[in-house]
Design a protein around this motif. Structure first.
Motif, PDB file in Angstrom:
ATOM      1  N   GLN A 245      -4.395  10.318  -3.126  1.00 36.69           N
ATOM      2  CA  GLN A 245      -4.989   9.014  -3.385  1.00 36.69           C
ATOM      3  C   GLN A 245      -4.248   7.908  -2.642  1.00 36.69           C
ATOM      4  O   GLN A 245      -3.096   8.067  -2.260  1.00 36.69           O
ATOM      5  N   GLN A 246      -4.951   6.782  -2.479  1.00 35.68           N
ATOM      6  CA  GLN A 246      -4.380   5.606  -1.824  1.00 35.68           C
ATOM      7  C   GLN A 246      -4.443   4.450  -2.808  1.00 35.68           C
ATOM      8  O   GLN A 246      -5.437   4.274  -3.513  1.00 35.68           O
ATOM      9  N   VAL A 247      -3.361   3.663  -2.864  1.00 34.83           N
ATOM     10  CA  VAL A 247      -3.301   2.538  -3.790  1.00 34.83           C
ATOM     11  C   VAL A 247      -2.979   1.275  -2.998  1.00 34.83           C
ATOM     12  O   VAL A 247      -2.093   1.277  -2.136  1.00 34.83           O
ATOM     13  N   ILE A 248      -3.713   0.207  -3.297  1.00 32.56           N
ATOM     14  CA  ILE A 248      -3.470  -1.098  -2.682  1.00 32.56           C
ATOM     15  C   ILE A 248      -3.233  -2.099  -3.797  1.00 32.56           C
ATOM     16  O   ILE A 248      -4.067  -2.242  -4.693  1.00 32.56           O
TER      17      ILE A 248
ATOM     18  N   VAL B  46       0.835  -1.199   0.000  1.00 34.70           N
ATOM     19  CA  VAL B  46       0.000   0.000   0.000  1.00 34.70           C
ATOM     20  C   VAL B  46       0.870   1.249   0.000  1.00 34.70           C
ATOM     21  O   VAL B  46       1.966   1.270   0.550  1.00 34.70           O
ATOM     22  N   TYR B  47       0.325   2.294  -0.655  1.00 39.27           N
ATOM     23  CA  TYR B  47       0.978   3.599  -0.674  1.00 39.27           C
ATOM     24  C   TYR B  47      -0.106   4.661  -0.634  1.00 39.27           C
ATOM     25  O   TYR B  47      -1.102   4.567  -1.362  1.00 39.27           O
ATOM     26  N   ALA B  48       0.072   5.642   0.216  1.00 36.90           N
ATOM     27  CA  ALA B  48      -0.886   6.744   0.314  1.00 36.90           C
ATOM     28  C   ALA B  48      -0.206   8.028  -0.125  1.00 36.90           C
ATOM     29  O   ALA B  48       0.614   8.590   0.600  1.00 36.90           O
ATOM     30  N   ALA B  49      -0.545   8.465  -1.326  1.00 38.88           N
ATOM     31  CA  ALA B  49      -0.092   9.761  -1.822  1.00 38.88           C
ATOM     32  C   ALA B  49      -0.997  10.818  -1.205  1.00 38.88           C
ATOM     33  O   ALA B  49      -2.048  10.481  -0.650  1.00 38.88           O
ATOM     34  N   PRO B  50      -0.635  12.084  -1.273  1.00 44.55           N
ATOM     35  CA  PRO B  50      -1.493  13.115  -0.677  1.00 44.55           C
ATOM     36  C   PRO B  50      -2.926  13.122  -1.208  1.00 44.55           C
ATOM     37  O   PRO B  50      -3.850  13.462  -0.498  1.00 44.55           O
TER      38      PRO B  50
ATOM     39  N   GLU C 292       7.851   9.925  -8.060  1.00 46.14           N
ATOM     40  CA  GLU C 292       8.581  10.504  -6.927  1.00 46.14           C
ATOM     41  C   GLU C 292       9.075   9.443  -5.950  1.00 46.14           C
ATOM     42  O   GLU C 292       9.911   9.723  -5.094  1.00 46.14           O
ATOM     43  N   LEU C 293       8.572   8.222  -6.069  1.00 42.40           N
ATOM     44  CA  LEU C 293       8.965   7.141  -5.170  1.00 42.40           C
ATOM     45  C   LEU C 293      10.287   6.521  -5.594  1.00 42.40           C
ATOM     46  O   LEU C 293      10.467   6.181  -6.760  1.00 42.40           O
ATOM     47  N   ASP C 294      11.185   6.363  -4.643  1.00 44.65           N
ATOM     48  CA  ASP C 294      12.410   5.600  -4.881  1.00 44.65           C
ATOM     49  C   ASP C 294      12.290   4.341  -4.027  1.00 44.65           C
ATOM     50  O   ASP C 294      12.685   4.323  -2.858  1.00 44.65           O
TER      51      ASP C 294
ATOM     52  N   ALA D 165       8.200  -5.135  -6.648  1.00 46.33           N
ATOM     53  CA  ALA D 165       7.341  -5.916  -7.543  1.00 46.33           C
ATOM     54  C   ALA D 165       5.964  -5.287  -7.728  1.00 46.33           C
ATOM     55  O   ALA D 165       5.250  -5.627  -8.670  1.00 46.33           O
ATOM     56  N   SER D 166       5.592  -4.364  -6.856  1.00 45.60           N
ATOM     57  CA  SER D 166       4.250  -3.775  -6.900  1.00 45.60           C
ATOM     58  C   SER D 166       3.999  -2.924  -8.143  1.00 45.60           C
ATOM     59  O   SER D 166       2.851  -2.718  -8.529  1.00 45.60           O
ATOM     60  N   GLY D 167       5.040  -2.395  -8.743  1.00 44.63           N
ATOM     61  CA  GLY D 167       4.882  -1.538  -9.909  1.00 44.63           C
ATOM     62  C   GLY D 167       4.467  -0.112  -9.568  1.00 44.63           C
ATOM     63  O   GLY D 167       4.160   0.680 -10.460  1.00 44.63           O
ATOM     64  N   LEU D 168       4.467   0.236  -8.298  1.00 46.45           N
ATOM     65  CA  LEU D 168       4.034   1.577  -7.891  1.00 46.45           C
ATOM     66  C   LEU D 168       5.010   2.669  -8.316  1.00 46.45           C
ATOM     67  O   LEU D 168       4.626   3.823  -8.439  1.00 46.45           O
ATOM     68  N   ALA D 169       6.258   2.317  -8.556  1.00 43.46           N
ATOM     69  CA  ALA D 169       7.238   3.313  -8.985  1.00 43.46           C
ATOM     70  C   ALA D 169       6.874   3.888 -10.348  1.00 43.46           C
ATOM     71  O   ALA D 169       7.149   5.062 -10.622  1.00 43.46           O
ATOM     72  N   ALA D 170       6.222   3.112 -11.193  1.00 40.54           N
ATOM     73  CA  ALA D 170       5.802   3.611 -12.502  1.00 40.54           C
ATOM     74  C   ALA D 170       4.635   4.594 -12.371  1.00 40.54           C
ATOM     75  O   ALA D 170       4.538   5.558 -13.120  1.00 40.54           O
ATOM     76  N   LYS D 171       3.760   4.347 -11.398  1.00 37.02           N
ATOM     77  CA  LYS D 171       2.598   5.205 -11.202  1.00 37.02           C
ATOM     78  C   LYS D 171       2.941   6.476 -10.420  1.00 37.02           C
ATOM     79  O   LYS D 171       2.314   7.518 -10.601  1.00 37.02           O
TER      80      LYS D 171
END
Length: 97
Positions: free
Chosen positions: A17-20, A11-15, A46-48, A37-43
């Protein structure tokens, strides 16, 4: 012999939106591997994910690379703080004075 898998959530909570992401990872995978493996870096560019702070169910991991995932765990990706909490308290106290 088939490899065993564990089901986890990342899970990641951007200011705004939240993604699971639900993933099936190989048994013995680390929390860092699940985040990558989540692929959240593409979305969220700003995430490293190679060095950001991670936690499991609200508890920060000191070494996400060494934490072996268990069935049903939720890997949380934490954003860096914008301001130091001490500085925020100083500003609030100065404003109140």
């Amino acid at each position: 012999m088939a490899r065993l898998m564990v089901s986890v959530e990342v899970v990641y909570a951007a200011p705004n939106q939240q993604v699971i992401c639900r993933l099936a990872m190989k048994e013995g995978s680390s929390a860092r591997q699940a985040a990558l493996a989540s692929g959240l870096a593409a979305k969220f560019p700003e995430l490293d994910l190679s060095c950001c702070a991670l936690g499991i169910f609200g508890k920060r991991l000191k070494n996400p690379e060494a934490h072996v995932l268990q069935e049903g765990e939720r890997v949380e990706i934490y954003r860096p703080l914008r301001l130091d909490p001490k500085e925020i308290r100083r500003r609030r106290a100065a404003k109140a004075a």
